[in-house]
Each structure stands twice: as structure tokens, then as C-alpha cells.
Write an enzyme that holds these catalytic residues in place. Structure first.
Site, PDB file in Angstrom:
ATOM      1  N   LYS A  14       9.315  32.817  31.071  1.00  0.00           N
ATOM      2  CA  LYS A  14       8.575  32.581  29.820  1.00  0.00           C
ATOM      3  C   LYS A  14       9.469  32.847  28.599  1.00  0.00           C
ATOM      4  CE  LYS A  14       5.296  35.624  30.959  1.00  0.00           C
ATOM      5  NZ  LYS A  14       5.744  36.048  32.303  1.00  0.00           N
ATOM      6  N   ARG A  89      -3.632  37.306  28.855  1.00  0.00           N
ATOM      7  CA  ARG A  89      -3.432  37.728  30.237  1.00  0.00           C
ATOM      8  C   ARG A  89      -4.739  38.055  30.936  1.00  0.00           C
ATOM      9  NH1 ARG A  89       2.294  39.579  29.720  1.00  0.00           N
ATOM     10  NH2 ARG A  89       2.968  40.331  31.735  1.00  0.00           N
ATOM     11  N   ARG A 128      17.872  41.261  36.722  1.00  0.00           N
ATOM     12  CA  ARG A 128      17.836  41.630  35.316  1.00  0.00           C
ATOM     13  C   ARG A 128      17.783  43.150  35.140  1.00  0.00           C
ATOM     14  NH1 ARG A 128      12.922  39.741  31.684  1.00  0.00           N
ATOM     15  NH2 ARG A 128      11.894  41.281  32.985  1.00  0.00           N
ATOM     16  N   ARG A 134      14.840  47.850  31.289  1.00  0.00           N
ATOM     17  CA  ARG A 134      13.379  47.831  31.368  1.00  0.00           C
ATOM     18  C   ARG A 134      12.925  48.629  32.579  1.00  0.00           C
ATOM     19  NH1 ARG A 134      10.465  42.083  30.164  1.00  0.00           N
ATOM     20  NH2 ARG A 134       8.895  43.076  31.489  1.00  0.00           N
ATOM     21  N   ARG A 146       3.247  44.280  39.434  1.00  0.00           N
ATOM     22  CA  ARG A 146       3.118  43.350  38.293  1.00  0.00           C
ATOM     23  C   ARG A 146       2.665  41.984  38.795  1.00  0.00           C
ATOM     24  NH1 ARG A 146       8.990  43.838  35.835  1.00  0.00           N
ATOM     25  NH2 ARG A 146       8.344  42.129  34.465  1.00  0.00           N
TER      26      ARG A 146
HETATM   27  P1  AP5 Z   1      12.341  35.808  31.630  1.00  0.00           P
HETATM   28  O1  AP5 Z   1      12.563  34.584  30.842  1.00  0.00           O
HETATM   29  O2  AP5 Z   1      12.489  37.123  30.989  1.00  0.00           O
HETATM   30  O3  AP5 Z   1      10.900  35.722  32.362  1.00  0.00           O
HETATM   31  P2  AP5 Z   1       9.485  36.188  31.842  1.00  0.00           P
HETATM   32  O4  AP5 Z   1       8.503  35.258  32.465  1.00  0.00           O
HETATM   33  O5  AP5 Z   1       9.495  36.302  30.364  1.00  0.00           O
HETATM   34  O6  AP5 Z   1       9.408  37.597  32.560  1.00  0.00           O
HETATM   35  P3  AP5 Z   1       8.960  39.028  32.021  1.00  0.00           P
HETATM   36  O7  AP5 Z   1       9.630  40.034  32.856  1.00  0.00           O
HETATM   37  O8  AP5 Z   1       9.115  39.099  30.558  1.00  0.00           O
HETATM   38  O9  AP5 Z   1       7.466  38.949  32.418  1.00  0.00           O
HETATM   39  P4  AP5 Z   1       6.309  39.900  32.241  1.00  0.00           P
HETATM   40  O10 AP5 Z   1       5.207  38.948  32.021  1.00  0.00           O
HETATM   41  O11 AP5 Z   1       6.139  40.847  33.366  1.00  0.00           O
HETATM   42  O12 AP5 Z   1       6.716  40.828  31.010  1.00  0.00           O
HETATM   43  P5  AP5 Z   1       6.099  41.055  29.590  1.00  0.00           P
HETATM   44  O13 AP5 Z   1       7.190  41.525  28.733  1.00  0.00           O
HETATM   45  O14 AP5 Z   1       5.276  39.901  29.160  1.00  0.00           O
HETATM   46  O15 AP5 Z   1      13.270  35.708  32.921  1.00  0.00           O
HETATM   47  C1  AP5 Z   1      13.380  36.768  33.837  1.00  0.00           C
HETATM   48  C2  AP5 Z   1      14.832  36.839  34.353  1.00  0.00           C
HETATM   49  O16 AP5 Z   1      15.129  35.649  35.070  1.00  0.00           O
HETATM   50  C3  AP5 Z   1      15.871  36.934  33.221  1.00  0.00           C
HETATM   51  O17 AP5 Z   1      16.924  37.736  33.628  1.00  0.00           O
HETATM   52  C4  AP5 Z   1      16.345  35.469  33.064  1.00  0.00           C
HETATM   53  O18 AP5 Z   1      17.646  35.387  32.584  1.00  0.00           O
HETATM   54  C5  AP5 Z   1      16.226  34.957  34.484  1.00  0.00           C
HETATM   55  N1  AP5 Z   1      15.900  33.524  34.550  1.00  0.00           N
HETATM   56  C6  AP5 Z   1      15.060  32.832  33.730  1.00  0.00           C
HETATM   57  N2  AP5 Z   1      15.003  31.538  34.092  1.00  0.00           N
HETATM   58  C7  AP5 Z   1      15.799  31.412  35.189  1.00  0.00           C
HETATM   59  C8  AP5 Z   1      16.157  30.308  36.027  1.00  0.00           C
HETATM   60  N3  AP5 Z   1      15.661  29.081  35.825  1.00  0.00           N
HETATM   61  N4  AP5 Z   1      16.978  30.538  37.071  1.00  0.00           N
HETATM   62  C9  AP5 Z   1      17.493  31.797  37.287  1.00  0.00           C
HETATM   63  N5  AP5 Z   1      17.225  32.882  36.515  1.00  0.00           N
HETATM   64  C10 AP5 Z   1      16.384  32.685  35.478  1.00  0.00           C
HETATM   65  O19 AP5 Z   1       5.085  42.275  29.862  1.00  0.00           O
HETATM   66  C11 AP5 Z   1       5.539  43.548  30.221  1.00  0.00           C
HETATM   67  C12 AP5 Z   1       4.371  44.508  30.295  1.00  0.00           C
HETATM   68  O20 AP5 Z   1       3.781  44.627  28.990  1.00  0.00           O
HETATM   69  C13 AP5 Z   1       3.211  44.091  31.202  1.00  0.00           C
HETATM   70  O21 AP5 Z   1       3.412  44.476  32.534  1.00  0.00           O
HETATM   71  C14 AP5 Z   1       2.050  44.841  30.554  1.00  0.00           C
HETATM   72  O22 AP5 Z   1       2.082  46.207  30.898  1.00  0.00           O
HETATM   73  C15 AP5 Z   1       2.363  44.727  29.075  1.00  0.00           C
HETATM   74  N6  AP5 Z   1       1.784  43.540  28.473  1.00  0.00           N
HETATM   75  C16 AP5 Z   1       2.446  42.495  27.904  1.00  0.00           C
HETATM   76  N7  AP5 Z   1       1.593  41.580  27.450  1.00  0.00           N
HETATM   77  C17 AP5 Z   1       0.357  42.035  27.732  1.00  0.00           C
HETATM   78  C18 AP5 Z   1      -0.948  41.491  27.533  1.00  0.00           C
HETATM   79  N8  AP5 Z   1      -1.137  40.299  26.943  1.00  0.00           N
HETATM   80  N9  AP5 Z   1      -2.007  42.215  27.971  1.00  0.00           N
HETATM   81  C19 AP5 Z   1      -1.840  43.431  28.539  1.00  0.00           C
HETATM   82  N10 AP5 Z   1      -0.639  43.984  28.772  1.00  0.00           N
HETATM   83  C20 AP5 Z   1       0.462  43.281  28.370  1.00  0.00           C
HETATM   84 MG    MG Z   2       9.147  37.909  28.996  1.00  0.00          MG
END
Ligand code: AP5
Ligand code: MG
Length: 190
Positions: A14, A89, A128, A134, A146
Site C-alpha cells: 500500500k 480498516r 523490511r 518497526r 496482523r
Molecule cells: P509496503 O508498501 O510498506 O506495504 P504496506 O501494505 O503499506 O504494509 P504495512 O506494513 O504498512 O501494512 P500495515 O497495514 O500492517 O501497516 P500500517 O502502517 O497501515 O511494503 C512492505 C514491504 O514490501 C516493503 O519493504 C516494500 O519495499 C516491499 N514491497 C512492496 N512492494 C513489493 C513488491 N512488489 N515486491 C517485493 N517487495 C515489495 O499499520 C500499522 C499498525 O497501525 C496496525 O497494525 C494498527 O495497529 C495501526 N493502524 C493503522 N491504521 C489503522 C486503522 N485504520 N485502524 C486501526 N489501527 C490502525
Molecule cells: Mg504501509
């Protein structure tokens, strides 16, 4: 306005793809995960409270993230649109977003759902985790949690947006560039 929801499990890409889309379509990127991590880094009470949930791979309470999004929408009027990353979410968050956008007279344009195999998600996040700092990337059992939380609480949103004819599935496997071009094609048709 173009309001895109970039949807998918942890590690789906994302954040990576949001960078391409904001550039291409001139949108404002709103990632609730990034906003929460900034609060943690700043040591705010909100951040310290949220960290307890995030470290376990659990969701932060709806009212906290809805409040953060409301503030950002209020602070960014007269823009081309938003890309919501990691929000909504839960069904409650999706309902709140519809309401907030309705107040601004600009609905969700589409929900782009990145589909990636679980094995690949785990591999990406563990990789990552070696450099990201993280806490939720460090341990495979937290990553598993997760993904489970996503399957139970977040994935049902596909039905929510399908009912509004706004759900689009995107193959999230392969190179970053190929996925970006798939997204661009879909957004071009909205
Ligand atoms: P990346 O692009 O970072 O993927 P992502 O989908 O953004 O993954 P996140 O880890 O950010 O997801 P998440 O939803 O758990 O975290 P968030 O911060 O939203 O890519 C991941 C890795 O893969 C990177 O190293 C990248 O380089 C690599 N990559 C990307 N594309 C690739 C490809 N095509 N091929 C190979 N490698 C690739 O949330 C974190 C926490 O915050 C949650 O657990 C929760 O506690 C809280 N939170 C956040 N939002 C909410 C909400 N709306 N409601 C409640 N709690 C929330
Ligand atoms: Mg993200």
C-alpha cells in the site's frame, strides 16, 4: 475529486504504491499507520496509547483513527483528492469516512484491493523488519496476528465497497512497476 482507498493486508504494498499514485494523480497521501508512528515518535499521549495495540499487531480504537483522518480532511480543503492507505480498516471506519466525505461533497471514487499471497507478505515484512525499526515487523507471530486481524476485521470491507460497486481487485504480486501500471489502468477508468 479523486478519493482512492488503497487496500490490502500488511505488506501488500500500500505504502509503496501510494508513492506512485500521489505523484501520478497529484493526491494527498493519508496513511493512518504513518500518522500513528509520527505520534509515537513525538511521544504524544495518543501515540503512547496506540503503541500498545500496534506492538501486538492489534487495531487502534476506531475513534482515534477516525479523529486523525477528520483533522487531515479539515486541514486539506481545495485539493485534487486523497489516497487513503491503511484506512478504513473496520466497517465502522468505512461508515465514518463516507460521512466525512459526504460533508465535503466528494465520495470515495474506488477501493483498490492489492491481492498478495500470505507467504509473500510474511517474506516482505520480515525482510523490511531488518532495517525498518518497526516493532511489528520483527516477529513472525506478530506478523501472523496482523494478517489474522486483517482477515477478520478488515477484509469484510471488500463486501462493503462491492455493494457500492467501488471494489477493484488488483494483482499485487510481481514487480513494483508492473503493479503500479495495473493500478494506473484501473484508476484511469474511474
Ligand atoms: P509496503 O508498501 O510498506 O506495504 P504496506 O501494505 O503499506 O504494509 P504495512 O506494513 O504498512 O501494512 P500495515 O497495514 O500492517 O501497516 P500500517 O502502517 O497501515 O511494503 C512492505 C514491504 O514490501 C516493503 O519493504 C516494500 O519495499 C516491499 N514491497 C512492496 N512492494 C513489493 C513488491 N512488489 N515486491 C517485493 N517487495 C515489495 O499499520 C500499522 C499498525 O497501525 C496496525 O497494525 C494498527 O495497529 C495501526 N493502524 C493503522 N491504521 C489503522 C486503522 N485504520 N485502524 C486501526 N489501527 C490502525
Ligand atoms: Mg504501509
Amino acid at each position: 475529486m479523486l478519493n482512492l482507498i488503497l487496500f490490502g493486508p500488511p505488506g501488500a504494498g500500500k505504502g509503496t504504491q501510494a508513492e506512485y499514485l500521489i505523484e501520478k494523480f497529484g493526491l494527498i497521501h493519508l496513511s493512518t499507520g504513518d500518522l500513528l508512528r509520527s505520534e509515537i515518535a513525538a511521544g504524544t499521549p495518543l501515540g503512547l496509547e496506540a503503541k500498545k495495540n500496534m506492538d501486538k499487531g492489534e487495531l487502534v480504537p476506531d475513534e482515534v483513527v477516525i479523529g486523525m483522518i477528520k483533522n487531515k480532511l479539515d486541514a486539506n480543503k481545495q485539493v485534487k483528492g486523497f489516497i487513503f492507505d491503511g484506512f478504513p480498516r473496520t466497517v465502522e471506519q468505512a461508515g465514518a469516512l463516507d460521512k466525512l466525505l459526504e460533508e465535503n461533497g466528494t465520495p470515495v471514487s474506488g477501493m483498490l484491493s492489492l491481492e498478495v499471497e500470505k507467504k509473500e507478505l510474511i517474506a516482505r515484512l520480515l525482510s523490511r523488519g531488518k532495517t525498518s525499526g518497526r516493532s511489528d515487523d520483527q516477529d513472525e507471530s506478530i506478523i501472523e496476528n496482523r494478517i489474522q486481524v486483517y482477515n477478520e476485521k478488515t477484509s469484510p470491507l471488500k463486501r462493503y465497497y462491492t455493494a457500492q460497486k467501488k471494489h477493484f481487485c488488483i494483482n499485487g504480486m510481481g514487480s513494483v512497476e508492473d503493479i503500479a501500471s495495473r493500478l494506473e489502468t484501473t484508476v484511469g477508468k474511474l
